[in-house]
Design an enzyme around this catalytic site. Sequence first.
Site, PDB file in Angstrom:
ATOM      1  CD  GLU A   1      -2.926  -0.871   2.945  1.00 39.80           C
ATOM      2  OE1 GLU A   1      -2.552  -0.389   3.026  1.00 39.80           O
ATOM      3  OE2 GLU A   1      -3.512  -2.043   1.983  1.00 39.80           O
TER       4      GLU A   1
ATOM      5  CD  GLU B   1      -4.780  -5.227   2.982  1.00 44.23           C
ATOM      6  OE1 GLU B   1      -3.627  -5.163   2.251  1.00 44.23           O
ATOM      7  OE2 GLU B   1      -5.498  -4.391   3.852  1.00 44.23           O
TER       8      GLU B   1
END
Length: 874
Positions: free
Chosen positions: A460, A550
């Site tokens: 991320e 995710e």
Amino acid sequence: MSKCWCVCVLFSLFSSVTGINQKTLDLNGRWDIINVNKGYRISGEVPGSVYTALIGNKTIGDPYFRDNDVQYRWIGRDDWTYTRLFEISDEVMSKQAVVLVAEGLDTFSLITVNGVKIGESENMFLRYVFDVKKALKSGLNNITIDFKSAVNIASQLNNQSAYTIPPSCPNIVQNGECFINFIRKEQCSFSWNWAPSFPTQGIWRNISIQYFDEAVVRGLSAVPILDADQNWVIHITLHLDISSQNISGLVETTLDKINLSHVHLLSSPVYSDIYFNFNVPKGTHIDLWWPNGYGEQALYNLTVKFVTFDKKQIMAQTSTRIGFRSLELVQEPVSDNSSHGVTFYFKINNVPIFFKGTNWVPADSFLERVTKTRLERLLRSAVEVHINSMRVWGGGVYESEEFYGLCDELGIMLWHDLMFSDALYPSTKEFLASVQNEINHQVRRLKTHPSIILWSGNNENNEILNEYQGDQYKKDYLTLYIDTIKPVVTLLDPSRPFVSSSPSNGPETEKEGWIAKNPQSDFFGDVHFYNDSADLWDISVLDIPRFASEFGTESWCNFETIEKVLSEADLSYNSPMSLHRQHNVGGNEIMLNLTKIHIQLPNSTNPKQQFEDLIYVIQIHHAVAMRTEIEHYRRWTNQLQSDGRGHTMGALYWQLNDIWQGPSWSSIDYDIKWKMLHYYARKFFDPNLISPYVDEDTLKVFLKSILASEGTLYMDLYTWKNMTPIKSWEKQFNLNETSGCIFQNNLDNILSDAGCKDKRDCFFYFSLNSKVNPTSTSWLPLAYFTDIQGRIPKSNIKIVDVAMVSSTEFLLTLSTDNIAPFVWIDSRGISGRFSDNGFIMKDSLLQLTYKSWDSVDLATFQKSLSVKSLMDIY
């Protein structure tokens, strides 16, 4: 008699052979651990940490109890010293090379032997090898490792930085430490939104002294590649640590299970790394390695020996296990319209694979407590519910050999992040040099494992970068991931794809200069999806990505698990200690708000009972939300919208496991008790999936089947007050592909024809190919339970019989006098799992099995059991 292939690599290391095997003096075991400020001198085990040593000596209690993570904060903020004595023989001193090998030092330390400095450490993820011969003496010796507080050094490095590198500190609810991004240490050890802050210090992996005259094998990597002519070639690198002597000899490689022999001689330049290929003869039968659910996980033992020319003496040897499997990440246009983007899916052995998976986080704050048994139970729990893939998350650690070996054996494909997560990082010369050494070491160590499918530069951080303005941050990002990490990974392991970040847009990210403007695009790469304010049982709020790596929503761990680490006074939903345990901002309230959209909240006036009941309904919301999302992704496997979205080929929910007892996104809690979500995974990841849903006014039934392209779907419509269906249908299907919609009709027309006047009174039950022993089942309520619960009679559910099959397996028979939704059975104090849980019970009798991890007698097991359903908590 079967023979093995044999490959011999001839090389010279400027030597003559004196010739005996390398030997090791193990320094694991008891060490003295000293803290000057507190006046402590305790003993502790190595591998280990300061915390577990303090626990073992009863200096502190359970760090996970109540708010001990805050009470024990001083431990991580102070410096600690490890020291011990050891004997050195004349034989050791006679060797040409004597080195200290530290597989894991956490994190900043100064190492001295007999008062002589031999080296320093600064990176938890590195193996350190130090020459110690000049510091040693025959007889009694001392080794001392002075550790410095990682918390303090991280703060110092931040203060020395010419500019702020965000994020500086975690959210206050995490009770964490700051500036973890400045150091190379397990990122979640300073806290996370599901993890406590325990900034460990210590010798967390093996430590030893090796002594030798010729060479030792420092590492071996072997990666089978299918070449352009469809022949297997094993690319081998032998990493040697050589003495100062002139050495020459042969490297002899053998591979078991093969009824052929082959000898190949190569001359090698003089390096400590020896590179050579093992060519498998064309036509040789090879058993392939397959992901879980697609075939067997064939593994071969490969052994390398460093021997003298006459082969009479082995100077060094090692072995590893390899698996033969081809791998391709397919990123090609999904249509003739270029705006539709490209695919993102993996082929294993030329077969497109849907990643039915989850995410892995460290299994304990104190890594020395993560035993092979714990790993086995977690990973076997994954494959038992058809999981074939996991993402090793970038805020944790490069896991142990036992972890990767088990994933190889069980067929769990690993999307492997490198250990960078949710932060920007420095680009100083010292930091980059440490990272380069780390990636070099870890990729060499791990690339032999067939389970690893992909390397990702970080978790991320492309998204995080987009939150901050400044050319310096972009420069740092590119310098770290593209200029430093990517060249090392692609050079050392060209057999696997590398993506710069997760999520990312694959080739589109590269076109944008390796920084994607929107790394969450549905048209490229992978996405992460979270929405704490949406109705997660409604498919209209969900993305349709190429690959969801995710996503999740939060729930509490099982009540029995949290009860162990709270006092009696803490056992209410919003007690100070319950809120302390919640590291997600507003998480307790978010869970209630999401749950009460679908289910009436329980009304017990007893705070402890209310807490337990709330955990139950929150876990229902959690399980159904993940079922809704994952079935949605699986339905889009073979479909493409007109705008180009679709062809979804991966669903890795966040997360499999817990690091401590508390609320999180996991499906298995810290005590390895399955939450309701994990039982639901057995259904939504079933290879034969029945997925019913209502799309506007239409009931649709999607089917994915690996057994046959044709069969029979049985549909039964029930009312909540009758255990006999009011109408049944049989639908013959014939799929052109492995999945598709096999039934659709206007819902109101179906209900009207069946005599169901109000959809709140009815639900569908589906079974595949047989009603008695179905291949798969599913059920679908037609309204939210907030509207249904007043219409469901209370059931009298009983466990009427328990039979012992073995000391670890039991057969249970349940009875009910009415249809009961979300039946939940518990085995308090017994660690194991039921064949099903959280289910709807529509028949008067039902049999289940229970498998315990450890042996248990029948009386103890019977005493542990309890059962309830939704209407029992009101």
